[in-house]
Design a protein around this motif. Structure first.
Motif, PDB file in Angstrom:
ATOM      1  N   MET A 154      -3.027  16.116   5.331  1.00 47.31           N
ATOM      2  CA  MET A 154      -2.307  16.993   4.408  1.00 47.31           C
ATOM      3  C   MET A 154      -2.690  16.732   2.961  1.00 47.31           C
ATOM      4  SD  MET A 154       1.528  17.463   5.975  1.00 47.31           S
ATOM      5  CE  MET A 154       1.742  15.893   6.788  1.00 47.31           C
ATOM      6  N   VAL A 155      -2.940  15.480   2.626  1.00 48.36           N
ATOM      7  CA  VAL A 155      -3.341  15.139   1.262  1.00 48.36           C
ATOM      8  C   VAL A 155      -4.753  15.655   0.979  1.00 48.36           C
ATOM      9  CG1 VAL A 155      -3.901  13.228  -0.292  1.00 48.36           C
ATOM     10  CG2 VAL A 155      -1.811  13.153   1.084  1.00 48.36           C
ATOM     11  N   GLU A 156      -5.684  15.392   1.910  1.00 49.14           N
ATOM     12  CA  GLU A 156      -7.084  15.746   1.679  1.00 49.14           C
ATOM     13  C   GLU A 156      -7.376  17.224   1.905  1.00 49.14           C
ATOM     14  OE1 GLU A 156      -9.621  13.174   3.921  1.00 49.14           O
ATOM     15  OE2 GLU A 156      -8.890  11.341   2.943  1.00 49.14           O
ATOM     16  N   ASP A 157      -6.748  17.814   2.914  1.00 49.51           N
ATOM     17  CA  ASP A 157      -7.078  19.196   3.283  1.00 49.51           C
ATOM     18  C   ASP A 157      -6.167  20.231   2.622  1.00 49.51           C
ATOM     19  OD1 ASP A 157      -8.927  17.985   4.910  1.00 49.51           O
ATOM     20  OD2 ASP A 157      -7.736  18.200   6.736  1.00 49.51           O
ATOM     21  N   ARG A 158      -4.934  19.837   2.297  1.00 50.59           N
ATOM     22  CA  ARG A 158      -3.976  20.813   1.781  1.00 50.59           C
ATOM     23  C   ARG A 158      -3.515  20.508   0.362  1.00 50.59           C
ATOM     24  NH1 ARG A 158      -0.229  22.177   7.122  1.00 50.59           N
ATOM     25  NH2 ARG A 158      -1.824  21.704   8.688  1.00 50.59           N
ATOM     26  N   GLY A 159      -3.987  19.398  -0.194  1.00 53.36           N
ATOM     27  CA  GLY A 159      -3.658  19.081  -1.572  1.00 53.36           C
ATOM     28  C   GLY A 159      -2.234  18.618  -1.814  1.00 53.36           C
ATOM     29  N   MET A 160      -1.550  18.187  -0.766  1.00 53.25           N
ATOM     30  CA  MET A 160      -0.174  17.693  -0.925  1.00 53.25           C
ATOM     31  C   MET A 160      -0.189  16.263  -1.451  1.00 53.25           C
ATOM     32  SD  MET A 160       1.867  18.878   2.496  1.00 53.25           S
ATOM     33  CE  MET A 160       1.927  20.581   3.041  1.00 53.25           C
ATOM     34  N   SER A 161       0.908  15.868  -2.052  1.00 53.77           N
ATOM     35  CA  SER A 161       1.086  14.460  -2.376  1.00 53.77           C
ATOM     36  C   SER A 161       1.538  13.732  -1.117  1.00 53.77           C
ATOM     37  CB  SER A 161       2.143  14.285  -3.466  1.00 53.77           C
ATOM     38  OG  SER A 161       3.431  14.593  -2.957  1.00 53.77           O
ATOM     39  N   PRO A 162       1.291  12.421  -1.017  1.00 52.85           N
ATOM     40  CA  PRO A 162       1.761  11.688   0.161  1.00 52.85           C
ATOM     41  C   PRO A 162       3.265  11.799   0.367  1.00 52.85           C
ATOM     42  CG  PRO A 162       0.170  10.381  -1.055  1.00 52.85           C
ATOM     43  CD  PRO A 162       0.471  11.577  -1.903  1.00 52.85           C
ATOM     44  N   GLU A 163       4.018  11.839  -0.731  1.00 52.70           N
ATOM     45  CA  GLU A 163       5.476  11.947  -0.625  1.00 52.70           C
ATOM     46  C   GLU A 163       5.886  13.289  -0.036  1.00 52.70           C
ATOM     47  OE1 GLU A 163       4.138   8.966  -3.306  1.00 52.70           O
ATOM     48  OE2 GLU A 163       3.802  11.153  -3.422  1.00 52.70           O
ATOM     49  N   ASP A 164       5.249  14.369  -0.507  1.00 44.00           N
ATOM     50  CA  ASP A 164       5.564  15.692   0.026  1.00 44.00           C
ATOM     51  C   ASP A 164       5.185  15.787   1.501  1.00 44.00           C
ATOM     52  OD1 ASP A 164       6.622  16.610  -2.316  1.00 44.00           O
ATOM     53  OD2 ASP A 164       4.800  17.657  -2.976  1.00 44.00           O
ATOM     54  N   ALA A 165       4.045  15.197   1.845  1.00 39.04           N
ATOM     55  CA  ALA A 165       3.595  15.233   3.233  1.00 39.04           C
ATOM     56  C   ALA A 165       4.598  14.544   4.148  1.00 39.04           C
ATOM     57  CB  ALA A 165       2.219  14.572   3.351  1.00 39.04           C
TER      58      ALA A 165
END
Length: 208
Positions: A154-165
């Motif tokens: 989610m962080v690498e492919d969708r640009g989310m922060s780890p917290e949001d993920a």
């Protein structure tokens, strides 16, 4: 369109529920099942299509919520505006569901009615466990991957922060809850090739 599968010796439709947490690899499995000639019904994709300009979902939503949910330049729905409205007001969320869900069910029924005798329909439903729809399925396929790996995707492919993920993961059913209703669990902790091999083996033993 590829001709849909007819299972030899079967006349009844086989209903398969496919689910998995966010970034578990469910979309990869869904694509493979389509390649194997199942009818894959993606409820989210149907809902999105019904909300395109000119479609019945779009018209009903604009009639209920007003022009504030329409992007003035393109005429498309302003999905961010819709989200703000419905997630701040449970009554408006219920109204949105009352508009979209019956339309999705109607389109799903239309698609399923076109299945050949003995065909296989896969209901791709992210919240299959949370909504209790697994109880209507003949088979329940669950795709799982380690949480750390899902967060990385989610962080690498969708640009989310780890917290949001991690918040997105926590908002869904747990792996244990999904396994409790599964007839088969597909492990996506290694390679895509390994995951696809598991799908093919399940198809060979449970479908064919």
């Amino acid at each position: 369109m590829t001709e849909l599968l007819r299972r030899p010796g079967h006349t009844e439709t086989l209903r398969v529920g496919l689910t998995g947490g966010i970034a578990s690899g469910k979309s990869t499995v869904s694509r493979r099942l389509s390649e194997l000639r199942a009818l894959v019904v993606d409820a989210d994709a149907i809902a999105r299509a019904l909300q395109e300009p000119g479609e019945p979902g779009y018209e009903a939503m604009v009639a209920h919520f007003g022009e504030r949910i329409v992007q003035p330049d393109s005429g498309a729905l302003d999905r961010a505006a819709v989200a703000t409205i419905v997630f701040e007001d449970p009554e408006q969320l219920a109204a949105l569901n009352g508009i979209i869900h019956p339309l999705v069910r109607r389109e799903t029924a239309r698609l399923v009615s076109e299945l050949p005798p003995g065909g296989v329909v896969v209901h791709d439903i992210p919240l299959l466990v949370e909504t209790g729809q697994y109880g209507t399925m003949d088979e329940v396929l669950v795709v799982q991957a380690p949480e750390d790996e899902r967060v990385r995707r989610m962080v690498e492919d969708r640009g989310m922060s780890p917290e949001d993920a991690r918040r997105r993961i926590a908002a869904q059913a747990t792996d244990e809850q999904r396994r409790a209703v599964a007839t088969a669990v597909l492990d996506n902790s290694t390679t895509i090739e390994d995951l696809l091999a598991q799908v093919d083996e399940w198809w060979r033993t449970r479908v064919l």
